[in-house]
Design a protein around this motif. Structure first.
Motif, PDB file in Angstrom:
ATOM      1  N   THR A  50       8.705   2.945  -1.152  1.00 14.64           N
ATOM      2  CA  THR A  50       7.873   2.402  -2.224  1.00 14.64           C
ATOM      3  C   THR A  50       7.512   3.475  -3.251  1.00 14.64           C
ATOM      4  O   THR A  50       7.521   3.218  -4.453  1.00 14.64           O
ATOM      5  CB  THR A  50       6.569   1.809  -1.627  1.00 14.64           C
ATOM      6  OG1 THR A  50       6.928   0.851  -0.658  1.00 14.64           O
ATOM      7  CG2 THR A  50       5.728   1.151  -2.711  1.00 14.64           C
ATOM      8  N   ARG A  51       7.194   4.675  -2.765  1.00 15.88           N
ATOM      9  CA  ARG A  51       6.766   5.742  -3.681  1.00 15.88           C
ATOM     10  C   ARG A  51       7.879   6.127  -4.654  1.00 15.88           C
ATOM     11  O   ARG A  51       7.602   6.601  -5.758  1.00 15.88           O
ATOM     12  CB  ARG A  51       6.308   6.955  -2.872  1.00 15.88           C
ATOM     13  CG  ARG A  51       4.900   6.757  -2.303  1.00 15.88           C
ATOM     14  CD  ARG A  51       4.526   7.818  -1.331  1.00 15.88           C
ATOM     15  NE  ARG A  51       4.493   9.144  -1.940  1.00 15.88           N
ATOM     16  CZ  ARG A  51       4.310  10.258  -1.237  1.00 15.88           C
ATOM     17  NH1 ARG A  51       4.158  10.179   0.077  1.00 15.88           N
ATOM     18  NH2 ARG A  51       4.283  11.427  -1.835  1.00 15.88           N
ATOM     19  N   VAL A  58       4.832  -2.327  -7.483  1.00 15.33           N
ATOM     20  CA  VAL A  58       3.526  -2.897  -7.855  1.00 15.33           C
ATOM     21  C   VAL A  58       3.733  -4.178  -8.664  1.00 15.33           C
ATOM     22  O   VAL A  58       3.034  -5.181  -8.470  1.00 15.33           O
ATOM     23  CB  VAL A  58       2.673  -1.871  -8.650  1.00 15.33           C
ATOM     24  CG1 VAL A  58       1.455  -2.539  -9.276  1.00 15.33           C
ATOM     25  CG2 VAL A  58       2.225  -0.746  -7.732  1.00 15.33           C
ATOM     26  N   LEU A  65       2.439  -0.534  -0.824  1.00 16.66           N
ATOM     27  CA  LEU A  65       2.959   0.513   0.067  1.00 16.66           C
ATOM     28  C   LEU A  65       3.722  -0.064   1.259  1.00 16.66           C
ATOM     29  O   LEU A  65       4.656   0.546   1.764  1.00 16.66           O
ATOM     30  CB  LEU A  65       1.794   1.385   0.570  1.00 16.66           C
ATOM     31  CG  LEU A  65       1.235   2.395  -0.445  1.00 16.66           C
ATOM     32  CD1 LEU A  65      -0.030   3.043   0.080  1.00 16.66           C
ATOM     33  CD2 LEU A  65       2.272   3.468  -0.772  1.00 16.66           C
ATOM     34  N   CYS A  86      -2.713  -2.007  -3.641  1.00 21.41           N
ATOM     35  CA  CYS A  86      -2.099  -0.730  -3.271  1.00 21.41           C
ATOM     36  C   CYS A  86      -1.500  -0.803  -1.859  1.00 21.41           C
ATOM     37  O   CYS A  86      -0.359  -0.376  -1.630  1.00 21.41           O
ATOM     38  CB  CYS A  86      -3.132   0.390  -3.325  1.00 21.41           C
ATOM     39  SG  CYS A  86      -3.632   0.734  -5.006  1.00 21.41           S
ATOM     40  N   TRP A 135       7.459   3.162  -7.490  1.00 22.72           N
ATOM     41  CA  TRP A 135       6.092   2.679  -7.398  1.00 22.72           C
ATOM     42  C   TRP A 135       5.795   1.535  -8.382  1.00 22.72           C
ATOM     43  O   TRP A 135       5.297   0.479  -7.999  1.00 22.72           O
ATOM     44  CB  TRP A 135       5.125   3.846  -7.615  1.00 22.72           C
ATOM     45  CG  TRP A 135       3.681   3.455  -7.598  1.00 22.72           C
ATOM     46  CD1 TRP A 135       2.830   3.511  -8.637  1.00 22.72           C
ATOM     47  CD2 TRP A 135       2.939   2.935  -6.494  1.00 22.72           C
ATOM     48  NE1 TRP A 135       1.586   3.069  -8.258  1.00 22.72           N
ATOM     49  CE2 TRP A 135       1.619   2.703  -6.940  1.00 22.72           C
ATOM     50  CE3 TRP A 135       3.241   2.637  -5.161  1.00 22.72           C
ATOM     51  CZ2 TRP A 135       0.619   2.193  -6.123  1.00 22.72           C
ATOM     52  CZ3 TRP A 135       2.240   2.136  -4.340  1.00 22.72           C
ATOM     53  CH2 TRP A 135       0.956   1.917  -4.816  1.00 22.72           C
TER      54      TRP A 135
END
Lengths: 227, 396
Positions: A176-177, A184, A151, A147, A180
């Motif tokens: 990043t959000r 990842v 981020l 995580c 997402w």
């Protein structure tokens, strides 16, 4: 966007083969330093383990050998200098190579300020956990690592551009959000690659250099997509 | 692609080369310590004095006339009894604790607490400022880098080993370059700076004798020799009528002990001479060997003495009137300055003339009525331990 990110990263590298050459050259250099360290008369230890690929978001050239801390105590001054010089050279090459890769692939000039900020990203790799991780801790820390890594995925690219930490970290989190899942995915590819390199006892530095080049290209591609 | 190296790139490349060349040149200058058969003057770095285990220090000018106690350092955790070691101006007592004291003043220089009983050997190093203590505890081998100033030292490396000798009674042996460790189960040769184990074989639980590039051990039946570099077996002899429990390698053979019997063997294992006695020793005590004579504790029907035998033909030269203790396993009288030093049966320390066996001096028993270890002679003094204190004796 995940597969297109990988495609874009590879495409970007095909357009800048010098980045691959420099990455491999740096990997070869670290491999040579490993050999020198292995043959040296100072007690050393194999660093190939999960902790050999510490969760830093900078490009990593993973050394397979390192000096144990007690082995550096009580050395003759010449040998103390020699050992510190060797470690310093290893860090310098790793930071210099990573910084150059990000700058080249982002198409910006590498400033000393940007390089210093980027170099600070490697600091977490110097911190050693003071206890042996158990299975629960390993699962928890792996989740936190993934995580956290996701981020801050684009942070090195932003720092190299000269953006200070205070602005680069929120920017990285915001960017990043927005994507997402794809970040990842890219994070898993990069972290998995570094772990594989850490476990490769023969050509770990070379393999990590390849992963590092792809890592830098992924970050550059991701930033280009979000601009 | 059009990539021409920039000025900055060229400077970086040159910087890289300049950075690497000194690394390589320092590394190229490295030379490992040379092997010795006799340790440096002023030292007693290994149990038995030298790698062969002769208990004969040719450099020491230990006292031949009356002595007094120069200093005493207390530490209750130096048991079980073991002779002290001397290196670079420091006397080391090794048991559960590892204690170093200045050889002149008796001031502490090292206090290292441990949880198990260790035996040690001092080794020089080409890359560390001070000597290192290689410690064998039966369950582990570790290297202690000795501190510049009073302190506890740093454990540089630590290996676990298979060992039945859980009390760590078999001392490690060194020739300055390698360390030989016998844990009972395992005989191993270790490079002391980095802790690299060169080779391992099954052990015998006796103090190895390291000479002529060979590690000699006895297991109560056979005398075996292994190349120190490779571990290849080079010698395997069964001395006729002897079950040796200690061995000292000499230039053209061996001196072995079997209980109260002392014998000289040729390189092929045949017996040159043998001296037996009527009594019995409860455990293996080692002989002291010089170029001319062999000195050993001799059990007698009504006690013990120190016996001296000619090295060439085994002829008995004398037996001391001064009565020694039985000496613990692997321990022997010490020979230096033409005298033989040993703990006496009445709890003191005594010295006899190496040529005649006449008593030179003996102390009263200043050692809290506790048995004392074998004596070691280094520099101008003699040193011993009673498991709770280290004692330095000297002239004047």
């Amino acid at each position: 966007m995940g597969s297109s990110l990988i495609y874009d990263a590879v495409h970007r590298l095909r357009g800048s083969p010098e980045t691959v050459a420099v990455g491999l050259g740096a990997g070869l250099f670290i491999q040579g330093l490993d050999r020198l360290l292995q043959e040296s008369p100072i007690a050393h230890m194999a660093a190939r383990s999960f902790s050999a690929a510490p969760p830093t978001v900078s490009v990593q050239l993973i050394s397979q050998v390192t000096f144990s801390r007690p082995a550096l105590m009580g050395l003759e001054p010449t040998w103390q200098l020699w050992a510190l010089w060797l470690l310093l050279l290893e860090y310098s090459v790793t930071i210099g190579c990573g910084g150059w890769l990000f700058a080249r692939l982002r198409g910006v000039s590498l400033s000393p300020k940007g390089l210093v900020r980027y170099g600070l990203l490697t600091v977490p790799s110097w911190i050693v956990l003071p206890y042996t991780p158990g299975p629960v801790w390993t699962a928890l820390s792996t989740t936190i690592t993934i995580c956290g890594f996701a981020l801050l995925f684009v942070l090195p690219g932003l720092l190299i551009e000269g953006i200070p930490f205070s602005r680069a970290i929120p920017m990285s989190v915001t960017v990043t959000r927005r994507s997402w899942l794809s970040v990842v995915g890219a994070t898993l590819v990069v972290l998995g690659g570094y772990q594989l390199a850490a476990m490769d006892t023969r050509s770990g530095p070379m393999l990590s250099a390849v992963v590092g080049v792809v890592h830098a290209s992924l970050v550059a591609g991701f930033l280009a997509h979000t601009e | 692609m059009n990539w021409s190296p920039s000025r900055r790139g060229m400077l970086s490349l040159c910087g890289g080369v300049v950075g690497v060349v000194p690394l390589w040149s320092v590394y190229e200058r490295y030379k490992p310590p040379t092997r010795y058969s006799t340790p440096p003057p002023g030292s007693w770095p290994v149990h038995g004095y030298d790698p062969a285990g002769t208990w004969h220090n040719p450099y020491a000018t230990a006292p031949r006339t009356g002595v007094r106690l120069r200093w005493r350092v207390r530490d209750r955790a130096l048991e079980p009894l073991s002779p002290v070691l001397v290196g670079e101006g420091t006397v080391y007592g090794i048991g559960v604790d590892i204690v170093g004291v200045d050889i002149v003043t008796g001031e502490p220089t090292l206090t290292h607490r441990s949880s198990d009983v260790s035996r040690g050997a001092l080794v020089p190093s080409a890359v560390y400022r001070n000597e290192s203590l290689i410690l064998s505890s039966g369950a582990a081998i570790r290297a202690l880098t000795l501190p510049d100033d009073p302190g506890s030292g740093t454990v540089r490396w630590n290996h676990t080993v298979n060992g039945t000798d859980t009390d760590g009674l078999v001392p490690p042996v060194t020739d300055g370059r390698d360390v030989v460790i016998d844990t009972g189960d395992e005989l191993a040769v270790v490079e002391p700076t980095e802790g690299v184990v060169r080779w391992r074989r099954s052990g015998s639980g006796s103090r190895p004798s390291l000479a002529h590039g060979t590690v000699y051990t006895v297991d109560g039946e056979q005398l075996r020799g292994f190349d120190v570099e490779t571990g290849d077996q080079t010698t395997a002899v069964q001395p006729s009528g002897l079950l040796p429990d200690s061995v000292v390698a000499i230039p053209d053979g061996f001196i072995v002990r079997d209980g109260g019997t002392t014998a000289c063997l040729r390189a092929d294992g045949s017996v040159c001479w043998r001296q037996s006695s009527t009594g019995h020793l409860p455990y293996a005590s080692a002989p002291a060997v010089t170029d001319e004579a062999v000195y050993a504790v001799v059990p007698e029907a009504d006690g013990r003495s120190i016996g001296a035998y000619s090295l060439s033909d085994g002829r008995e030269r004398w037996r001391s009137a001064l009565v020694p203790t039985g000496l613990s396993a692997f321990q022997a009288p010490a020979v230096a300055n033409e005298a033989v030093y040993f703990p006496t049966a009445d709890g003191g320390v005594g010295a006899v003339d190496a040529a005649s066996g006449e008593t030179l001096w003996q102390t009263a028993a200043p050692f809290d009525d506790r048995p004392i270890s074998a004596i070691i002679a280094a520099g101008e003094g003699v040193y011993c331990s009673d498991g709770r204190s280290i004692y330095a004796l000297g002239v004047g």
